[in-house]
Design a protein around this motif. Structure first.
Motif, short mmCIF file in Angstrom:
data_model
loop_
_atom_site.label_atom_id
_atom_site.label_comp_id
_atom_site.label_asym_id
_atom_site.label_seq_id
_atom_site.Cartn_x
_atom_site.Cartn_y
_atom_site.Cartn_z
N SER A 1 0.69 -1.33 0.12
CA SER A 1 -0.09 0.04 0.05
C SER A 1 0.87 1.04 -0.03
CB SER A 1 -0.83 -0.16 1.28
OG SER A 1 -0.21 -0.08 2.45
N ASP A 2 1.97 1.21 0.39
CA ASP A 2 2.97 2.30 0.48
C ASP A 2 3.71 2.66 -0.83
OD1 ASP A 2 4.52 0.03 0.93
OD2 ASP A 2 6.15 1.22 1.89
N LEU A 3 3.69 1.75 -1.83
CA LEU A 3 4.10 1.96 -3.38
C LEU A 3 3.64 2.92 -3.98
CD1 LEU A 3 4.97 -1.86 -4.37
CD2 LEU A 3 6.36 -0.18 -2.90
N ASN A 4 4.34 3.62 -4.81
CA ASN A 4 3.54 4.70 -5.68
C ASN A 4 2.97 4.07 -6.93
OD1 ASN A 4 5.73 4.54 -7.71
ND2 ASN A 4 6.87 5.98 -6.54
N ALA A 5 2.31 4.96 -7.90
CA ALA A 5 1.71 4.44 -8.98
C ALA A 5 2.80 3.84 -9.86
CB ALA A 5 1.04 5.51 -9.58
N VAL A 6 3.95 4.56 -10.08
CA VAL A 6 4.86 3.87 -11.06
C VAL A 6 5.50 2.52 -10.58
CG1 VAL A 6 7.15 4.30 -11.86
CG2 VAL A 6 5.60 6.33 -11.65
N GLN A 7 5.58 2.28 -9.32
CA GLN A 7 6.02 1.18 -8.77
C GLN A 7 4.94 -0.12 -8.74
OE1 GLN A 7 6.82 2.85 -4.90
NE2 GLN A 7 9.31 2.77 -5.47
N MET A 8 3.64 0.62 -8.70
CA MET A 8 2.80 -0.65 -8.71
C MET A 8 2.56 -1.11 -10.09
SD MET A 8 1.61 -1.49 -6.05
CE MET A 8 0.34 -2.70 -6.80
N GLU A 9 2.73 -0.16 -11.15
CA GLU A 9 2.79 -0.42 -12.64
C GLU A 9 3.83 -1.42 -12.77
OE1 GLU A 9 1.44 -1.04 -16.37
OE2 GLU A 9 0.27 -0.08 -14.64
N SER A 10 5.08 -1.12 -12.31
CA SER A 10 6.07 -1.94 -12.23
C SER A 10 5.89 -3.58 -11.62
CB SER A 10 7.44 -1.66 -11.86
OG SER A 10 8.23 -2.29 -11.70
N VAL A 11 5.13 -3.62 -10.87
CA VAL A 11 4.57 -4.95 -10.22
C VAL A 11 3.75 -5.67 -11.00
CG1 VAL A 11 3.53 -6.11 -8.16
CG2 VAL A 11 4.96 -4.14 -7.72
N ARG A 12 2.74 -4.99 -11.72
CA ARG A 12 1.87 -5.48 -12.61
C ARG A 12 2.66 -6.04 -13.83
NH1 ARG A 12 -1.51 -1.79 -10.08
NH2 ARG A 12 -1.09 -0.03 -11.17
N GLU A 13 3.63 -5.18 -14.40
CA GLU A 13 4.18 -5.71 -15.56
C GLU A 13 5.21 -6.84 -15.48
OE1 GLU A 13 6.55 -2.18 -17.09
OE2 GLU A 13 4.62 -0.97 -17.17
N TRP A 14 5.71 -7.01 -13.93
CA TRP A 14 6.60 -8.28 -13.72
C TRP A 14 5.61 -9.27 -13.67
CZ3 TRP A 14 11.38 -9.20 -14.01
CH2 TRP A 14 12.45 -8.12 -13.79
N GLU A 15 4.32 -9.07 -13.02
CA GLU A 15 3.33 -10.14 -12.85
C GLU A 15 3.08 -10.77 -14.42
OE1 GLU A 15 -1.30 -10.37 -12.12
OE2 GLU A 15 -0.21 -8.92 -11.12
N MET A 16 2.94 -9.91 -15.29
CA MET A 16 2.67 -10.26 -16.52
C MET A 16 3.62 -11.03 -17.46
SD MET A 16 -0.43 -9.40 -16.95
CE MET A 16 -0.74 -9.99 -18.55
N GLN A 17 5.00 -10.61 -16.97
CA GLN A 17 6.35 -11.32 -17.48
C GLN A 17 6.04 -12.78 -16.92
OE1 GLN A 17 9.84 -9.37 -17.66
NE2 GLN A 17 8.79 -7.45 -17.91
N PHE A 18 5.71 -12.82 -15.59
CA PHE A 18 5.97 -14.28 -15.00
C PHE A 18 4.98 -15.05 -15.45
CE2 PHE A 18 8.70 -12.04 -12.08
CZ PHE A 18 9.75 -13.21 -11.66
N LYS A 19 3.58 -14.56 -15.83
CA LYS A 19 2.77 -15.30 -16.11
C LYS A 19 3.03 -15.79 -17.77
CE LYS A 19 -1.66 -13.57 -14.42
NZ LYS A 19 -2.91 -12.68 -14.40
N GLU A 20 3.64 -15.08 -18.30
CA GLU A 20 4.14 -15.58 -19.71
C GLU A 20 5.22 -16.69 -19.55
OE1 GLU A 20 5.36 -12.17 -22.56
OE2 GLU A 20 3.35 -11.28 -21.64
N LYS A 21 5.96 -16.70 -18.58
CA LYS A 21 7.35 -17.62 -18.71
C LYS A 21 6.98 -18.59 -17.86
CE LYS A 21 12.32 -17.28 -18.89
NZ LYS A 21 13.41 -16.52 -19.00
N TYR A 22 6.39 -18.55 -16.82
CA TYR A 22 6.47 -19.69 -15.81
C TYR A 22 4.90 -20.05 -15.39
CZ TYR A 22 11.09 -18.10 -14.79
OH TYR A 22 12.25 -17.62 -15.01
N ASP A 23 4.65 -21.17 -14.71
CA ASP A 23 3.50 -21.85 -14.39
C ASP A 23 2.96 -20.95 -13.04
OD1 ASP A 23 3.31 -23.67 -16.29
OD2 ASP A 23 4.26 -24.95 -15.13
N TYR A 24 1.76 -20.68 -13.22
CA TYR A 24 0.90 -19.96 -12.12
C TYR A 24 0.42 -21.08 -11.11
CZ TYR A 24 -2.99 -17.95 -9.65
OH TYR A 24 -3.83 -17.54 -8.65
#
Length: 170
Positions: free
Chosen positions: A120-143
């Motif tokens: 909750s203390d992350l700023n908007a840019v950091q949260m967007e970065s987390v979402r981008e990492w999540e998408m990369q992991f979804k593409e490459k690894y098993d959820y």
């Protein structure tokens, strides 16, 4: 004189090759190749949810399988053990919630929390970065499931849901 120079250059080249081998060839440590082979032979993990404590068991040291969480989702990154294994450059994330470290581009243990992190203390840019990492992991690894909040109950997954999701990802 020319022969001596050739022998000297050959010796220097052999020394450089040996030093590269020592640095990169043994990087996984004793049994590293065997550990990677063992990890590759693991069956696909059935879908389940994890508490932080349960997630920590999958750090690549105690268990050959390596899991990490990003934005509340748990991924099996075992096939990336050279990156996420105990000797890998991102080994600090193994068995942990990597969200904060990925959001802040920080590989220090201080960037990771030992308790549930709501981000909750992350700023908007950091949260967007987390979402981008999540998408990369979804593409490459098993959820493999969700990271549970304290007191949250795990979901019950059927074999059908599990199979459907895995085939969708490939």
């Amino acid at each position: 004189g020319e022969m001596l120079l050739s022998v000297g250059l050959l010796a220097l080249a052999l020394l450089a090759a040996y030093r590269l081998y020592l640095r990169w060839g043994t990087r996984n440590g004793p049994g590293g190749a065997a550990r990677q082979g063992e990890a590759a032979a693991l069956p696909r993990m059935k879908r389940r949810d994890f508490s932080l404590e349960q997630l920590r068991e999958f750090d690549g040291a105690r268990n050959p399988r390596i899991l990490l969480a990003v934005n509340g989702k748990v991924f099996d990154v075992t096939k990336g053990s050279k990156f996420y294994g105990p000797e890998g450059p991102y080994g600090i994330f193994a068995g942990r919630d990597a969200s904060r470290g990925l959001a802040t581009f920080c590989l220090d243990k201080d960037a990771l929390r030992d308790e549930y992190d709501d981000l909750s203390d992350l700023n908007a840019v950091q949260m967007e970065s987390v979402r981008e990492w999540e998408m990369q992991f979804k593409e490459k690894y098993d959820y493999v499931g969700r990271l549970l909040k304290p007191g949250e109950e795990p979901s019950e997954y059927t074999d059908e849901e599990d199979t459907k999701d895995h085939t969708k990802q490939e």
